[in-house]
Design a protein around this motif. Structure first.
Motif, PDB file in Angstrom:
ATOM      1  N   ARG A 396     -22.518 -37.226  52.862  1.00 27.93           N
ATOM      2  CA  ARG A 396     -22.311 -37.800  54.191  1.00 27.93           C
ATOM      3  C   ARG A 396     -23.032 -37.016  55.285  1.00 27.93           C
ATOM      4  NH1 ARG A 396     -17.746 -41.313  53.933  1.00 27.93           N
ATOM      5  NH2 ARG A 396     -16.783 -41.235  51.868  1.00 27.93           N
ATOM      6  N   GLY A 397     -23.801 -35.996  54.930  1.00 30.14           N
ATOM      7  CA  GLY A 397     -24.521 -35.208  55.924  1.00 30.14           C
ATOM      8  C   GLY A 397     -23.631 -34.267  56.691  1.00 30.14           C
ATOM      9  N   LEU A 398     -22.457 -33.951  56.160  1.00 31.12           N
ATOM     10  CA  LEU A 398     -21.486 -33.097  56.851  1.00 31.12           C
ATOM     11  C   LEU A 398     -21.584 -31.650  56.409  1.00 31.12           C
ATOM     12  CD1 LEU A 398     -18.445 -35.529  56.575  1.00 31.12           C
ATOM     13  CD2 LEU A 398     -20.072 -35.321  58.457  1.00 31.12           C
ATOM     14  N   LEU A 399     -22.422 -31.376  55.425  1.00 35.60           N
ATOM     15  CA  LEU A 399     -22.658 -30.017  54.972  1.00 35.60           C
ATOM     16  C   LEU A 399     -24.061 -29.626  55.422  1.00 35.60           C
ATOM     17  CD1 LEU A 399     -21.480 -27.668  53.333  1.00 35.60           C
ATOM     18  CD2 LEU A 399     -22.512 -28.673  51.297  1.00 35.60           C
ATOM     19  N   LEU A 400     -24.128 -28.893  56.536  1.00 34.13           N
ATOM     20  CA  LEU A 400     -25.417 -28.579  57.144  1.00 34.13           C
ATOM     21  C   LEU A 400     -26.151 -27.500  56.347  1.00 34.13           C
ATOM     22  CD1 LEU A 400     -24.385 -28.515  60.894  1.00 34.13           C
ATOM     23  CD2 LEU A 400     -25.270 -30.428  59.556  1.00 34.13           C
ATOM     24  N   PRO A 401     -27.473 -27.507  56.402  1.00 32.83           N
ATOM     25  CA  PRO A 401     -28.243 -26.468  55.684  1.00 32.83           C
ATOM     26  C   PRO A 401     -27.855 -25.049  56.076  1.00 32.83           C
ATOM     27  CG  PRO A 401     -29.694 -28.237  56.379  1.00 32.83           C
ATOM     28  CD  PRO A 401     -28.361 -28.538  56.992  1.00 32.83           C
ATOM     29  N   ILE A 402     -27.361 -24.880  57.324  1.00 32.66           N
ATOM     30  CA  ILE A 402     -26.966 -23.539  57.759  1.00 32.66           C
ATOM     31  C   ILE A 402     -25.755 -23.030  56.984  1.00 32.66           C
ATOM     32  CG2 ILE A 402     -25.351 -24.263  59.564  1.00 32.66           C
ATOM     33  CD1 ILE A 402     -26.529 -22.095  61.338  1.00 32.66           C
ATOM     34  N   SER A 403     -24.989 -23.976  56.360  1.00 33.67           N
ATOM     35  CA  SER A 403     -23.801 -23.593  55.587  1.00 33.67           C
ATOM     36  C   SER A 403     -24.100 -23.402  54.114  1.00 33.67           C
ATOM     37  CB  SER A 403     -22.711 -24.653  55.748  1.00 33.67           C
ATOM     38  OG  SER A 403     -22.362 -24.835  57.101  1.00 33.67           O
ATOM     39  N   LEU A 404     -25.300 -23.746  53.666  1.00 35.25           N
ATOM     40  CA  LEU A 404     -25.620 -23.669  52.243  1.00 35.25           C
ATOM     41  C   LEU A 404     -25.519 -22.260  51.668  1.00 35.25           C
ATOM     42  CD1 LEU A 404     -28.572 -26.224  51.907  1.00 35.25           C
ATOM     43  CD2 LEU A 404     -26.183 -26.500  51.209  1.00 35.25           C
ATOM     44  N   PRO A 405     -25.868 -21.211  52.415  1.00 34.46           N
ATOM     45  CA  PRO A 405     -25.708 -19.867  51.838  1.00 34.46           C
ATOM     46  C   PRO A 405     -24.279 -19.552  51.421  1.00 34.46           C
ATOM     47  CG  PRO A 405     -27.164 -19.772  53.740  1.00 34.46           C
ATOM     48  CD  PRO A 405     -26.612 -21.171  53.696  1.00 34.46           C
ATOM     49  N   LYS A 406     -23.288 -20.173  52.085  1.00 37.03           N
ATOM     50  CA  LYS A 406     -21.898 -19.961  51.677  1.00 37.03           C
ATOM     51  C   LYS A 406     -21.525 -20.811  50.471  1.00 37.03           C
ATOM     52  CE  LYS A 406     -20.173 -21.170  55.613  1.00 37.03           C
ATOM     53  NZ  LYS A 406     -19.184 -21.467  56.690  1.00 37.03           N
ATOM     54  N   VAL A 407     -22.202 -21.934  50.308  1.00 42.46           N
ATOM     55  CA  VAL A 407     -21.809 -22.908  49.296  1.00 42.46           C
ATOM     56  C   VAL A 407     -22.491 -22.655  47.962  1.00 42.46           C
ATOM     57  CG1 VAL A 407     -21.880 -25.365  48.698  1.00 42.46           C
ATOM     58  CG2 VAL A 407     -21.304 -24.657  51.034  1.00 42.46           C
ATOM     59  N   VAL A 408     -23.776 -22.307  47.988  1.00 43.90           N
ATOM     60  CA  VAL A 408     -24.558 -22.186  46.761  1.00 43.90           C
ATOM     61  C   VAL A 408     -23.950 -21.184  45.778  1.00 43.90           C
ATOM     62  CG1 VAL A 408     -26.789 -21.492  45.821  1.00 43.90           C
ATOM     63  CG2 VAL A 408     -26.681 -23.011  47.814  1.00 43.90           C
ATOM     64  N   PRO A 409     -23.497 -19.994  46.196  1.00 41.62           N
ATOM     65  CA  PRO A 409     -22.933 -19.051  45.218  1.00 41.62           C
ATOM     66  C   PRO A 409     -21.743 -19.614  44.447  1.00 41.62           C
ATOM     67  CG  PRO A 409     -23.431 -17.921  47.270  1.00 41.62           C
ATOM     68  CD  PRO A 409     -23.608 -19.377  47.542  1.00 41.62           C
ATOM     69  N   VAL A 410     -20.872 -20.363  45.115  1.00 40.72           N
ATOM     70  CA  VAL A 410     -19.716 -20.900  44.395  1.00 40.72           C
ATOM     71  C   VAL A 410     -20.136 -22.025  43.447  1.00 40.72           C
ATOM     72  CG1 VAL A 410     -18.133 -20.244  46.229  1.00 40.72           C
ATOM     73  CG2 VAL A 410     -19.132 -22.525  46.245  1.00 40.72           C
ATOM     74  N   ILE A 411     -21.168 -22.761  43.814  1.00 38.20           N
ATOM     75  CA  ILE A 411     -21.662 -23.812  42.927  1.00 38.20           C
ATOM     76  C   ILE A 411     -22.263 -23.199  41.665  1.00 38.20           C
ATOM     77  CG2 ILE A 411     -23.277 -25.728  42.684  1.00 38.20           C
ATOM     78  CD1 ILE A 411     -20.833 -26.271  44.447  1.00 38.20           C
ATOM     79  N   ILE A 412     -22.969 -22.092  41.827  1.00 31.42           N
ATOM     80  CA  ILE A 412     -23.547 -21.404  40.658  1.00 31.42           C
ATOM     81  C   ILE A 412     -22.431 -20.910  39.741  1.00 31.42           C
ATOM     82  CG2 ILE A 412     -24.832 -19.350  39.935  1.00 31.42           C
ATOM     83  CD1 ILE A 412     -26.594 -19.719  42.401  1.00 31.42           C
ATOM     84  N   LYS A 413     -21.354 -20.383  40.333  1.00 30.47           N
ATOM     85  CA  LYS A 413     -20.211 -19.966  39.504  1.00 30.47           C
ATOM     86  C   LYS A 413     -19.592 -21.158  38.784  1.00 30.47           C
ATOM     87  CE  LYS A 413     -18.912 -15.985  42.368  1.00 30.47           C
ATOM     88  NZ  LYS A 413     -17.854 -15.387  43.231  1.00 30.47           N
ATOM     89  N   ALA A 414     -19.509 -22.296  39.490  1.00 28.13           N
ATOM     90  CA  ALA A 414     -18.926 -23.482  38.875  1.00 28.13           C
ATOM     91  C   ALA A 414     -19.786 -24.011  37.726  1.00 28.13           C
ATOM     92  CB  ALA A 414     -18.736 -24.575  39.928  1.00 28.13           C
ATOM     93  N   LEU A 415     -21.108 -23.832  37.840  1.00 27.21           N
ATOM     94  CA  LEU A 415     -21.992 -24.270  36.766  1.00 27.21           C
ATOM     95  C   LEU A 415     -21.736 -23.506  35.463  1.00 27.21           C
ATOM     96  CD1 LEU A 415     -25.399 -24.717  38.627  1.00 27.21           C
ATOM     97  CD2 LEU A 415     -24.078 -26.512  37.514  1.00 27.21           C
ATOM     98  N   HIS A 416     -21.197 -22.302  35.575  1.00 28.33           N
ATOM     99  CA  HIS A 416     -20.935 -21.472  34.384  1.00 28.33           C
ATOM    100  C   HIS A 416     -19.431 -21.346  34.114  1.00 28.33           C
ATOM    101  CE1 HIS A 416     -25.148 -20.223  34.125  1.00 28.33           C
ATOM    102  NE2 HIS A 416     -25.124 -20.096  35.442  1.00 28.33           N
ATOM    103  N   TYR A 417     -18.622 -22.173  34.724  1.00 31.25           N
ATOM    104  CA  TYR A 417     -17.163 -22.053  34.590  1.00 31.25           C
ATOM    105  C   TYR A 417     -16.752 -22.316  33.139  1.00 31.25           C
ATOM    106  CZ  TYR A 417     -12.224 -22.563  35.795  1.00 31.25           C
ATOM    107  OH  TYR A 417     -10.865 -22.407  35.890  1.00 31.25           O
ATOM    108  N   ASP A 418     -16.081 -21.360  32.557  1.00 27.42           N
ATOM    109  CA  ASP A 418     -15.632 -21.490  31.165  1.00 27.42           C
ATOM    110  C   ASP A 418     -14.476 -20.527  30.948  1.00 27.42           C
ATOM    111  OD1 ASP A 418     -15.477 -22.282  28.566  1.00 27.42           O
ATOM    112  OD2 ASP A 418     -17.134 -21.040  27.862  1.00 27.42           O
ATOM    113  N   ILE A 419     -13.270 -21.053  30.803  1.00 28.23           N
ATOM    114  CA  ILE A 419     -12.064 -20.236  30.687  1.00 28.23           C
ATOM    115  C   ILE A 419     -11.478 -20.407  29.291  1.00 28.23           C
ATOM    116  CG2 ILE A 419      -9.768 -19.786  31.596  1.00 28.23           C
ATOM    117  CD1 ILE A 419     -12.000 -19.055  33.512  1.00 28.23           C
ATOM    118  N   ARG A 420     -11.202 -19.304  28.623  1.00 26.44           N
ATOM    119  CA  ARG A 420     -10.590 -19.337  27.303  1.00 26.44           C
ATOM    120  C   ARG A 420      -9.099 -19.608  27.429  1.00 26.44           C
ATOM    121  NH1 ARG A 420     -13.442 -20.567  23.586  1.00 26.44           N
ATOM    122  NH2 ARG A 420     -11.900 -19.678  22.166  1.00 26.44           N
ATOM    123  N   ARG A 421      -8.607 -20.545  26.634  1.00 33.14           N
ATOM    124  CA  ARG A 421      -7.178 -20.834  26.567  1.00 33.14           C
ATOM    125  C   ARG A 421      -6.795 -20.987  25.104  1.00 33.14           C
ATOM    126  NH1 ARG A 421      -5.964 -25.099  31.531  1.00 33.14           N
ATOM    127  NH2 ARG A 421      -6.450 -23.643  33.220  1.00 33.14           N
ATOM    128  N   GLY A 422      -6.290 -19.897  24.537  1.00 40.67           N
ATOM    129  CA  GLY A 422      -5.940 -19.930  23.125  1.00 40.67           C
ATOM    130  C   GLY A 422      -7.170 -20.131  22.266  1.00 40.67           C
TER     131      GLY A 422
END
Length: 1054
Positions: A396-422
């Motif tokens: 929707r254009g509500l995430l401005l490029p100036i905010s991307l430095p805060k967003v990109v690191p968490v997206i990279i973590k989410a790309l590798h999200y893998d939690i062991r459960r049993g």
């Protein structure tokens, strides 16, 4: 008795139709569809007429009849749409008029509305509510119904009726009705429903309906009216969201999230955020706008929000935001943590919609709250919901490029999200949502703004795409890659790697034990191929891997199917590596493969078949004859097993057994497999995959038996001669029958699997017979002729003859003009290989030169495209021996539901017929078995001469065969319709009559032709009526005459 009356009624109706009351050529497309697509339309129409005349449903059985008819069309709703107006409009007129007469307070009105609502509901389930609602009453009528209904809200026992009306009328509600609705006691009723939620099922469904109705009202209602009821509804919704009732129902939570976000949109002023990112345009016209201008606007807007000057963004800081908005946003953020995906998805959309109405500073606070969902203490649901929210903000254009430095690191973590459960892990849905965010970035931003982000994210996206641990195919590739390294250090792999891998096969981690099992098998096989001999101790350890896995019961649970495939591949590898096994382990591994052969998963079956192909020669050939006989007998017995999976697997298993297991009882084996290729007598036992596998097994057995060697005692003896004759007669006959398998089920044309396998089998068996035929021709069949009488000599020479070649090419040509792209392409390529095979020449093919022109020896021909294949194969109509096959295939294509295919096939046929004459219908024997139908056909041809020429209104119009005088003359000659002494006079009438002039004169000339052909008008009418009744009777014999394609082809006379 009732069914008999319906049959008589349908027969009478169709006879009337044939007599000319309804004209397919001149009627509209909708009327033609009504007559032919819905066979039960006459019955439905009569039932509707009864309801309309009585102005209510007097007999409830009529409702059940209509509903049962509509249910047949669940997957073909487009066939019902031409009838919707004829069904819905009169029913809704009854609702409108009876409501006005009886009033909403009358109990009788419920008895009128309820059965009609059932009919409407059945239509909605088939065609969708959007198609049905188009034929509802105009809004003024709905308005009066709503007024009457609202006034009756306080009437005891009427709440149920109002709830039904809400469900029906929401889509066409007049906005003025909102005011009336909300100004009366509707809010009191919904407040009561929302605040008194009980565990009763009926109350729960009423609660769902009330919340959904409120959400629909807040989507389209007047803001000035809705603001008055926001406090009450928000309080009810917030309390209900925290209740046990909502905790047990994900659908209720979804509706509540939808309602609360629309309450927020009602409270906020309707405004477009001037600060939002004006990203990539979606319209072609806006592509002319330069990228520099957009970037300039973006930079101005973004920078303006970062300065301390009084810019437009800071002027918006003075916007009054109701206190309720903060609470709603908190509820939406909690919705992003919900345990169900549908709730998280709805909450993410709500975050995006509400944020679009806020100022930049408030939206930044929302973004910060969303980013808090990615903290280490949050669960996988929060990470998934957070990714969905970020994607919505970016879109929707509500995430401005100036905010991307805060967003990109968490997206990279989410790309590798893998939690062991049993014994397993979670995170694939989070990684998928993170990839969705990356997709949203690519859609929303310009390259210049994303350049730095791409440099950060591209390596991680590539890593996840190539090495995601959930992909079992990746582990299979990794095992193969590991085996490729064996040649560099074989001793290290034998002594170190194997020792590390063996314990991992019993790991509690599915991925670990699956990969380790595959790796051991591949490494052992690679060591064998590089001539490295594994020590006896290592072989013993390797041989014990599968028994240990089975002892640990690792086939159970989520990873059971994956491990079964891995174990089959492991057995295949050690069989090729000739690992030493004890007799006990041999029996154990054979039992394992037999169990996998009976597994319903086709991938597990195929893996077991490949393992059996190598296991039997490696470990069982040395077994005494009784052991081999037992194995073959077991698989033959399973060919008739009630378990379809056992039938599928056993057929494939027989196809991979070696010659020594098959030669002794070859005839009984082939007979049993031929029988398994046929459609089962019991409908409950029918399985297309079992028949497909039987064909594959049958052909493989034939190849194994005939590849024993030219000098082998088996082929040179009587068994060899009998084998080739059996293939020539019985096997080929079974394969030709399989080409007529047009079985269907809820998966569609499952018979196509059988037909495709049959075509492949025909090609392979053709090469078998042609090779033998070629050998006999070269050697003169000296040895066989010495032992054979004259009759046997004829049989030897007929291993492959012109009749067999004609049936072979004709059967494949038929498939090449049918409606499935895959089948057409497969058929064309098989025919291409048969015609141009350089290794094995296929003799006796009729009209080979024409076939080679139509199917040239060229690569990359697009046989799957209808516009390419049909014009080529339709040329075979000129060849008498192939014309019937072409026409029978075209019947299926032209009569199909796919519009593009129907147009392509019909266009190819008409184009060809325009270049020829009607003579082809007779001289090429395209129309078969026409003796009984000759009067009717001739009457139709002569009737076409009397019709005033007009432009056909659609593809349903028949082709105009009246053509030129020559074609009509030739039709009379070839059909033997006119005595020779009257032939000149008939020709003169046809050629000199102006058929486009006066109709009465044309009719007079037509009668003269009828008399010359000994076809009186009474005879023609009688024959027409007789044939019409036959058609009706045939249609009524079955509830669904088009249950299979074969019935369609059969009804056409081919």
């Amino acid at each position: 008795m009732e069914e008999k009356m319906e049959m008589e009624e349908s027969s009478s109706s169709l006879s009337t139709l044939r007599e000319g009351e309804e004209d397919d050529e001149h009627d509209s497309k909708e009327r033609v569809l009504q007559r032919y697509f819905l066979q039960e339309w006459k019955l439905v129409k009569s039932l509707l007429d009864g309801i309309v005349s009585a102005r209510r449903v007097s007999d409830f059985s009529a409702v059940h009849k209509i509903r049962s008819i509509m249910d047949k069309y669940q997957e073909q709703g487009q066939l019902i749409e031409p009838y919707l107006e004829s069904i819905v409009s009169p029913l809704m007129d009854i609702v409108r008029s009876r409501t006005m007469e009886l009033g909403a307070t009358s109990d009788e009105i419920l008895e009128v509305i309820k059965p009609i609502s059932i009919i409407i509901y059945s239509l909605v389930t088939v065609c969708g509510y959007k198609s049905v609602i188009k034929f509802f009453p105009i809004r003024s009528y709905a308005y009066h119904i709503w007024i009457a209904a609202v006034k009756a809200l306080n009437t005891p026992g009427y709440v149920e009726g109002i709830y039904q009306v809400i469900d029906i009328q929401t889509g066409c509600l007049n906005l003025r009705a909102f005011g009336c609705l909300l100004s009366f006691s509707f809010i009191d009723w919904t407040h009561k429903i929302l605040s008194s939620a009980e565990d009763n099922i009926i109350d729960h469904f009423r609660l769902l309906g009330a919340v959904e109705a409120l959400a629909a009202i807040f989507k389209s209602g007047s803001t000035s009216v809705l603001l008055n009821v926001v406090p009450v509804l928000w309080n009810d919704a917030s309390v209900l969201m925290k209740s046990r009732t909502a905790a047990r129902s994900s659908l209720l939570r979804k509706y509540l999230v939808k309602l609360t976000q629309r309450i927020a949109l009602t409270c906020l002023p309707h405004r477009s955020a001037t600060w939002r990112y004006m990203g990539r345009s979606k319209t072609l016209e806006s592509l002319h706008v330069t990228r520099e201008c957009n970037q300039l606007n973006d930079s101005v807007n973004i920078n303006s929000c970062g300065d301390s000057e009084e810019t437009s963004c800071f002027e918006e800081e003075d916007m009054d935001v109701p206190d309720i908005i903060e609470d709603i946003i908190e509820l939406l953020l909690s919705g992003l943590r919900d345990t169900d995906t549908v709730v998280r998805w709805s909450a993410a959309k709500g975050i995006g919609r509400v944020t679009s109405r806020l100022t930049y500073s408030l939206s930044d606070e929302v973004l910060s709250s969303v980013l808090e969902l990615f903290s280490p203490g949050e669960g996988d649901g929060s990470w998934h919901g957070g990714c969905l929210a970020l994607a919505e903000l970016a879109r929707r254009g509500l995430l401005l490029p100036i905010s991307l430095p805060k967003v990109v690191p968490v997206i990279i973590k989410a790309l590798h999200y893998d939690i062991r459960r049993g014994p397993h892990s979670v995170g694939s849905h989070v990684r998928d949502a993170a990839a969705y965010v990356c997709w949203a970035f690519g859609r929303a931003y310009y390259y210049g703004d994303m350049k730095n982000v791409l440099e950060q994210m591209a390596p991680h996206l590539l890593t996840v795409a190539c090495y995601d641990r959930e992909d079992k195919g990746l582990r299979e590739l990794a095992a193969t890659a590991l085996s490729s390294l064996v040649k560099f250090e074989p001793e290290y792999f034998a002594n170190v790697i194997l020792e590390k891998l063996v314990p991992c096969t019993l790991s509690s981690d599915l991925c670990m034990r699956h990969g380790a099992t595959l790796a051991i098998g591949e490494v052992v096989l690679a060591l064998r191929r590089h001539n490295y001999v594994i020590s006896t101790d290592k072989q013993k350890v390797t041989a014990g891997v599968v028994p240990a896995i089975e002892k640990a019961r690792l086939y159970r649970g989520k990873g059971g199917e994956i491990m079964r495939s891995a174990v089959s591949r492991f057995i295949e590898c050690i069989s090729q590596a000739q690992v030493s096994l004890t007799e006990k382990i041999k029996r154990s591994l054979l039992d394992t493969l037999n169990e996998n052969l009976k597994h319903p998963n086709c991938h597990i079956q195929n893996a077991a078949v490949e393992a059996l192909r190598h296991y039997v020669p490696a470990y069982l050939l040395s077994t005494e004859n009784k052991g081999a006989t037992d194995i073959v007998s077991r698989y033959l017995e399973q060919l008739t097993d009630p378990n379809v999976a056992a039938r599928r697997g056993s057929a494939l298993a027989l196809g991979v057994l070696p010659f020594e297991f098959l030669a002794k009882e070859w005839k009984s084996l082939l007979i049993k497999l031929c029988s398994s290729c046929e459609i089962e007598d019991n409908p409950e036992d029918r399985d297309a995959e079992a028949r497909k596998n039987a064909i594959k097994g049958l052909v493989s057995v034939c190849e194994t038996l005939t590849e024993a060697g030219e000098s082998s005692a088996f082929l040179c003896g009587e068994d060899g001669h009998a084998l080739f004759l059996f293939i020539r007669t019985e096997v080929m006959s079974s394969l030709f029958k399989a080409l007529d398998d047009y079985s269907t089920d809820n998966r569609g044309d499952v018979g196509s699997w059988v037909r495709e396998a049959a075509m492949d089998g025909l090609e392979r068996c053709t090469y078998i017979l042609c090779k033998r035929y070629s050998i006999n021709q070269e050697q003169g069949s000296d040895l066989e002729l010495k032992r054979s009488d004259n009759s046997n000599s004829d049989q030897i020479s007929s291993y492959f003859d012109a009749d067999l070649a004609n049936n072979l090419v004709g059967g494949i040509v038929k498939q090449a003009v049918e409606k499935m792209d895959k089948i057409r392409e497969s058929a064309a390529r098989i025919l291409q290989r048969i015609l141009h095979n350089k290794a094995t020449f296929v003799p006796h093919i009729p009209h080979r030169e024409i076939l080679e022109q139509i199917v040239p020896d060229e690569v990359d021909l697009k046989w799957g495209e209808p516009t390419f294949s049909y014009p080529r194969f339709v040329e075979l109509l000129q060849v008498t021996c192939y014309s019937k096959y072409v026409v029978s295939g075209l019947v299926i294509s032209i009569g199909g539901l796919q519009d593009s295919l129907r147009k392509a096939s019909l266009s190819a046929l008409l184009d060809y017929l325009q270049s020829t004459t009607i003579e082809i219908l007779f001289s090429r024997k395209i129309l078969l078995n026409m003796e009984v139908q000759t009067p009717v056909f001739c009457a139709g041809v002569l009737d076409s001469l009397s019709i005033e020429p007009c432009q056909p209104k659609g593809i349903l119009s028949p082709p105009d065969f009246s053509g030129t005088p020559i074609s009509q003359d030739e039709a009379l000659k070839n059909g033997d319709l006119i005595d020779e002494d009257k032939l000149n006079e008939a020709t003169e009438i046809i050629t000199e009559t102006c058929w486009e002039a006066d109709i009465e004169e044309a009719k007079k000339r037509r009668l003269q032709l009828c008399e010359m052909a000994n076809l009186g008008t009474a005879q023609i009418s009688k024959a027409t009526e007789k044939e019409s009744k036959k058609v009706v009777e045939k249609r009524l014999e079955s509830a669904d005459e088009n249950a299979s394609y074969s019935s369609l082809v059969g009804s056409a006379g081919f």
